[in-house]
Design a protein around this motif. Structure first.
Motif, PDB file in Angstrom:
ATOM      1  N   THR A   4       0.557  -3.716  24.174  1.00  0.00           N
ATOM      2  CA  THR A   4       0.329  -2.324  23.789  1.00  0.00           C
ATOM      3  C   THR A   4       1.363  -1.419  24.422  1.00  0.00           C
ATOM      4  OG1 THR A   4      -2.031  -2.701  23.565  1.00  0.00           O
ATOM      5  CG2 THR A   4      -1.342  -0.427  23.859  1.00  0.00           C
ATOM      6  N   ALA A   5       1.624  -1.612  25.711  1.00  0.00           N
ATOM      7  CA  ALA A   5       2.540  -0.741  26.444  1.00  0.00           C
ATOM      8  C   ALA A   5       3.970  -0.859  25.937  1.00  0.00           C
ATOM      9  CB  ALA A   5       2.473  -1.040  27.936  1.00  0.00           C
ATOM     10  N   SER A   6       4.287  -1.913  25.212  1.00  0.00           N
ATOM     11  CA  SER A   6       5.644  -2.066  24.708  1.00  0.00           C
ATOM     12  C   SER A   6       5.764  -1.729  23.222  1.00  0.00           C
ATOM     13  CB  SER A   6       6.137  -3.496  24.961  1.00  0.00           C
ATOM     14  OG  SER A   6       5.355  -4.416  24.220  1.00  0.00           O
ATOM     15  N   SER A   7       4.681  -1.283  22.598  1.00  0.00           N
ATOM     16  CA  SER A   7       4.719  -0.980  21.169  1.00  0.00           C
ATOM     17  C   SER A   7       5.450   0.334  20.900  1.00  0.00           C
ATOM     18  CB  SER A   7       3.297  -0.901  20.596  1.00  0.00           C
ATOM     19  OG  SER A   7       2.672   0.301  20.996  1.00  0.00           O
ATOM     20  N   GLU A   8       5.914   0.500  19.680  1.00  0.00           N
ATOM     21  CA  GLU A   8       6.577   1.745  19.279  1.00  0.00           C
ATOM     22  C   GLU A   8       5.613   2.918  19.374  1.00  0.00           C
ATOM     23  OE1 GLU A   8       9.122   4.604  18.417  1.00  0.00           O
ATOM     24  OE2 GLU A   8       9.660   2.541  18.904  1.00  0.00           O
ATOM     25  N   ARG A   9       4.362   2.700  18.982  1.00  0.00           N
ATOM     26  CA  ARG A   9       3.368   3.770  19.058  1.00  0.00           C
ATOM     27  C   ARG A   9       3.138   4.185  20.509  1.00  0.00           C
ATOM     28  NH1 ARG A   9      -0.709   5.242  14.808  1.00  0.00           N
ATOM     29  NH2 ARG A   9       0.818   3.961  13.807  1.00  0.00           N
ATOM     30  N   TYR A  10       3.132   3.234  21.418  1.00  0.00           N
ATOM     31  CA  TYR A  10       2.987   3.551  22.839  1.00  0.00           C
ATOM     32  C   TYR A  10       4.192   4.369  23.318  1.00  0.00           C
ATOM     33  CZ  TYR A  10       2.507   3.128  27.862  1.00  0.00           C
ATOM     34  OH  TYR A  10       2.398   3.411  29.198  1.00  0.00           O
ATOM     35  N   ARG A  11       5.388   3.949  22.935  1.00  0.00           N
ATOM     36  CA  ARG A  11       6.601   4.676  23.356  1.00  0.00           C
ATOM     37  C   ARG A  11       6.590   6.104  22.801  1.00  0.00           C
ATOM     38  NH1 ARG A  11       8.508  -0.477  22.744  1.00  0.00           N
ATOM     39  NH2 ARG A  11       9.256  -0.169  20.625  1.00  0.00           N
ATOM     40  N   GLN A  12       6.199   6.269  21.538  1.00  0.00           N
ATOM     41  CA  GLN A  12       6.090   7.609  20.961  1.00  0.00           C
ATOM     42  C   GLN A  12       5.018   8.405  21.692  1.00  0.00           C
ATOM     43  OE1 GLN A  12       7.850   9.420  18.483  1.00  0.00           O
ATOM     44  NE2 GLN A  12       6.649  10.965  19.548  1.00  0.00           N
ATOM     45  N   GLY A  13       3.897   7.755  21.977  1.00  0.00           N
ATOM     46  CA  GLY A  13       2.811   8.416  22.695  1.00  0.00           C
ATOM     47  C   GLY A  13       3.232   8.891  24.068  1.00  0.00           C
ATOM     48  N   MET A  14       3.986   8.076  24.757  1.00  0.00           N
ATOM     49  CA  MET A  14       4.446   8.472  26.092  1.00  0.00           C
ATOM     50  C   MET A  14       5.394   9.665  26.001  1.00  0.00           C
ATOM     51  SD  MET A  14       4.112   8.128  29.283  1.00  0.00           S
ATOM     52  CE  MET A  14       3.277   6.572  29.548  1.00  0.00           C
ATOM     53  N   ALA A  15       6.258   9.671  25.004  1.00  0.00           N
ATOM     54  CA  ALA A  15       7.177  10.803  24.828  1.00  0.00           C
ATOM     55  C   ALA A  15       6.396  12.076  24.511  1.00  0.00           C
ATOM     56  CB  ALA A  15       8.184  10.500  23.714  1.00  0.00           C
ATOM     57  N   THR A  16       5.407  11.974  23.634  1.00  0.00           N
ATOM     58  CA  THR A  16       4.595  13.142  23.279  1.00  0.00           C
ATOM     59  C   THR A  16       3.748  13.587  24.462  1.00  0.00           C
ATOM     60  OG1 THR A  16       4.544  12.472  20.966  1.00  0.00           O
ATOM     61  CG2 THR A  16       2.840  14.012  21.678  1.00  0.00           C
ATOM     62  N   ARG A  17       3.158  12.643  25.155  1.00  0.00           N
ATOM     63  CA  ARG A  17       2.335  12.967  26.330  1.00  0.00           C
ATOM     64  C   ARG A  17       3.160  13.720  27.372  1.00  0.00           C
ATOM     65  NH1 ARG A  17      -1.087   8.416  29.796  1.00  0.00           N
ATOM     66  NH2 ARG A  17      -2.381   9.902  30.954  1.00  0.00           N
ATOM     67  N   ARG A  18       4.365  13.247  27.608  1.00  0.00           N
ATOM     68  CA  ARG A  18       5.252  13.921  28.570  1.00  0.00           C
ATOM     69  C   ARG A  18       5.649  15.311  28.078  1.00  0.00           C
ATOM     70  NH1 ARG A  18       6.919  11.178  32.804  1.00  0.00           N
ATOM     71  NH2 ARG A  18       6.596   8.932  32.897  1.00  0.00           N
ATOM     72  N   ALA A  19       5.898  15.446  26.770  1.00  0.00           N
ATOM     73  CA  ALA A  19       6.289  16.746  26.215  1.00  0.00           C
ATOM     74  C   ALA A  19       5.165  17.766  26.340  1.00  0.00           C
ATOM     75  CB  ALA A  19       6.700  16.589  24.749  1.00  0.00           C
ATOM     76  N   VAL A  20       3.926  17.318  26.188  1.00  0.00           N
ATOM     77  CA  VAL A  20       2.781  18.223  26.223  1.00  0.00           C
ATOM     78  C   VAL A  20       2.300  18.475  27.654  1.00  0.00           C
ATOM     79  CG1 VAL A  20       0.353  18.491  25.536  1.00  0.00           C
ATOM     80  CG2 VAL A  20       2.042  17.663  23.875  1.00  0.00           C
TER      81      VAL A  20
END
Length: 133
Positions: A4-20
């Motif tokens: 899960t932590a290496s999925s594209e959705r996880y990577r996008q989620g981490m970028a969005t989480r950091r942005a917010v």
């Protein structure tokens, strides 16, 4: 790191989480994660941030307003404060937050809105003090 932590959705989620929420908040959450709650951190990063918050139909500002209203209606005080603080990154204004909480008063009850308004006022005062320092 699991699959899960290496999925594209996880990577996008981490970028969005950091942005917010900001790097400092996300870094604190990651540093505090244990084997017990790491799966939960991965779940919210992938599902909430990678799937829902990253969708293009609503802006981060709009999602921020909706999220604050929902959390206030549910009485999720810590989360209300966290998302009020995140308005510095989402573009939601204090007026937006006020309007959202007026909706909460009508549709979820005056006590829920009243409590959330107190939390928002306190959080905005903290943010102002941090800026002034």
């Amino acid at each position: 790191m699991n699959e899960t932590a290496s999925s594209e959705r996880y990577r996008q989620g981490m970028a969005t989480r950091r942005a917010v929420l900001g790097d400092a908040h996300v870094d604190r959450a990651a540093a505090a994660a244990t084997e017990f709650d790491r799966p939960f951190q991965e779940l919210i990063t992938e599902a909430a941030w990678g799937h829902v918050w990253s969708r293009p139909a609503l802006s981060k500002r709009e999602r921020s307003i909706v999220t604050i209203a929902l959390l206030a209606a549910l009485g999720q005080d810590d989360e209300v404060a966290m998302h009020v603080r995140a308005t510095a990154n989402t573009g939601a204004t204090r007026e937006d937050v006020c309007e959202a909480l007026l909706h909460v008063a009508i549709y979820a009850g005056v006590p829920a809105a009243n409590h959330a308004i107190k939390i928002a006022k306190h959080t905005f005062a903290q943010m102002d003090a941090e800026k002034a320092a």
